[in-house]
Design a protein around this motif. Structure first.
Motif, PDB file in Angstrom:
ATOM      1  N   THR A 116      54.307  51.812  25.559  1.00  0.00           N
ATOM      2  CA  THR A 116      53.295  52.655  24.929  1.00  0.00           C
ATOM      3  C   THR A 116      53.251  52.385  23.433  1.00  0.00           C
ATOM      4  O   THR A 116      54.290  52.310  22.777  1.00  0.00           O
ATOM      5  CB  THR A 116      53.606  54.150  25.149  1.00  0.00           C
ATOM      6  N   LEU A 117      52.040  52.219  22.914  1.00  0.00           N
ATOM      7  CA  LEU A 117      51.828  52.098  21.479  1.00  0.00           C
ATOM      8  C   LEU A 117      51.136  53.365  21.004  1.00  0.00           C
ATOM      9  O   LEU A 117      50.080  53.742  21.527  1.00  0.00           O
ATOM     10  CB  LEU A 117      50.959  50.879  21.160  1.00  0.00           C
ATOM     11  N   TYR A 118      51.739  54.026  20.025  1.00  0.00           N
ATOM     12  CA  TYR A 118      51.123  55.196  19.407  1.00  0.00           C
ATOM     13  C   TYR A 118      50.516  54.774  18.074  1.00  0.00           C
ATOM     14  O   TYR A 118      51.235  54.327  17.175  1.00  0.00           O
ATOM     15  CB  TYR A 118      52.151  56.299  19.179  1.00  0.00           C
ATOM     16  N   ALA A 119      49.195  54.912  17.965  1.00  0.00           N
ATOM     17  CA  ALA A 119      48.510  54.605  16.714  1.00  0.00           C
ATOM     18  C   ALA A 119      48.373  55.889  15.912  1.00  0.00           C
ATOM     19  O   ALA A 119      47.885  56.904  16.423  1.00  0.00           O
ATOM     20  CB  ALA A 119      47.131  54.012  16.998  1.00  0.00           C
ATOM     21  N   VAL A 120      48.812  55.856  14.663  1.00  0.00           N
ATOM     22  CA  VAL A 120      48.705  57.034  13.797  1.00  0.00           C
ATOM     23  C   VAL A 120      47.409  56.969  13.013  1.00  0.00           C
ATOM     24  O   VAL A 120      47.117  55.972  12.349  1.00  0.00           O
ATOM     25  CB  VAL A 120      49.906  57.126  12.832  1.00  0.00           C
ATOM     26  N   ILE A 121      46.607  58.027  13.116  1.00  0.00           N
ATOM     27  CA  ILE A 121      45.345  58.129  12.383  1.00  0.00           C
ATOM     28  C   ILE A 121      45.336  59.444  11.610  1.00  0.00           C
ATOM     29  O   ILE A 121      46.078  60.374  11.934  1.00  0.00           O
ATOM     30  CB  ILE A 121      44.122  58.056  13.327  1.00  0.00           C
TER      31      ILE A 121
END
Length: 296
Positions: A116-121
């Motif tokens: 899983t890749l969590y992208a922070v926005i």
């Protein structure tokens, strides 16, 4: 290798941003790929998100190849596109012709990955960060989230996603999330930073305060506040990460000397050199990292 054996929760890999300085991170990830070592969970902030995509697609060498070849290509980035399209970096090209035709991104491997890749926005209205999981949306929609994660105010326009405007993850969350800022269960943390241990940010100049207020003040005051306080928050976090590293609570991979690559670097040789430094350091410290992860 079963990462659950390292503790109740799997370790997490956290990738700092830094635009073209992300080539250091690309080198780190290529070394991990060459060791066939895959963190179950990876968090990316800004350019760290883009590097994380290649880690999950398992495309060793693609990032350094793409950036070295296209850094000087006006279709990839430049002021011409900033004037025409509103962003210095041409995400339409990156996620369009480049990813599908010229140097294809392996969407199939990415979509089928158990990682899983969590992208922070950053939410432009609240100024707060959000962690978006690659498993919660299809790849096309997640690429829009990744674009938002890399959309630095003043050089990129906010990205509209699901009815809200978002900006670079580093606005709401400078440097990296500290252990208690990661919103999901996790074990040990490995940080990949793109600046040396002695680097500190200088205060935002007054003229930039004024420019930010003029551009975003009426619609997104939280973005103005976030941008103007990045140096202070970033520097505090650097000190905390150093403290956690010293006590053995986190593992940090970072450049050994000051990085001369700029955010918009076009020199292919400098980009390859920075990638090589990330690769070398990780290969040299891989066994040390594994002992630390296993508590030995």
């Amino acid at each position: 290798m079963n990462q659950q054996e390292m503790g109740k929760e799997p370790p997490v890999l956290v990738l700092e941003g830094g635009a073209m300085r992300g080539l250091f991170t690309a080198g780190v990830l290529d070394a991990l790929l060459d060791h066939h070592f895959y963190f179950e969970n990876t968090v990316g902030i800004s350019a760290g998100t883009l590097q994380g995509l290649g880690y999950l697609s398992k495309q060793t060498g693609r990032s350094v190849r793409v950036n070295a070849v296209y850094a000087a290509d006006s279709r990839y980035m430049g002021f011409r596109h900033m004037v025409r399209g509103g962003s210095f970096f041409n995400f339409d090209f990156m996620f369009g012709p480049l990813a599908h035709e010229e140097d294809p991104f392996d969407f199939k491997t990415f979509e089928e990955s158990s990682q899983t890749l969590y992208a922070v926005i950053t939410d432009c209205l609240t100024g707060k960060p959000r962690f978006i999981s690659s498993h919660d949306y299809d790849s096309a929609e997640f690429m829009k989230v990744c674009e938002a994660s890399c959309s630095i105010p003043l050089v990129s326009k906010p990205v509209e996603w699901r009815g809200r405007a978002y900006a670079d993850g580093g606005v709401g969350l400078p440097l990296v999330p500290l252990p208690w800022e990661i919103p999901f269960p996790h074990g040990k943390i490995v940080y990949v930073l793109t600046r040396d241990a002695g680097y500190r940010k200088k205060p935002v100049p007054f003229w930039m305060h004024g420019l930010l207020k003029a551009v975003y003040g009426r619609e997104y005051p939280a973005v103005v506040e976030g941008m103007c306080t990045i140096p202070e928050r970033y520097n505090r976090k650097v000190e905390k990460v150093l403290e956690l590293e010293k006590e053995g609570s986190v593992f940090v991979i970072r450049p050994e000397k000051p990085v001369t690559v700029s955010r918009i670097e076009r020199d292919a040789g400098k980009l390859r050199e920075l990638h090589g430094e990330g690769y070398r350091i990780t290969m040299e410290r891989f066994d040390e990292m594994m002992r630390w992860l296993h508590g030995k």
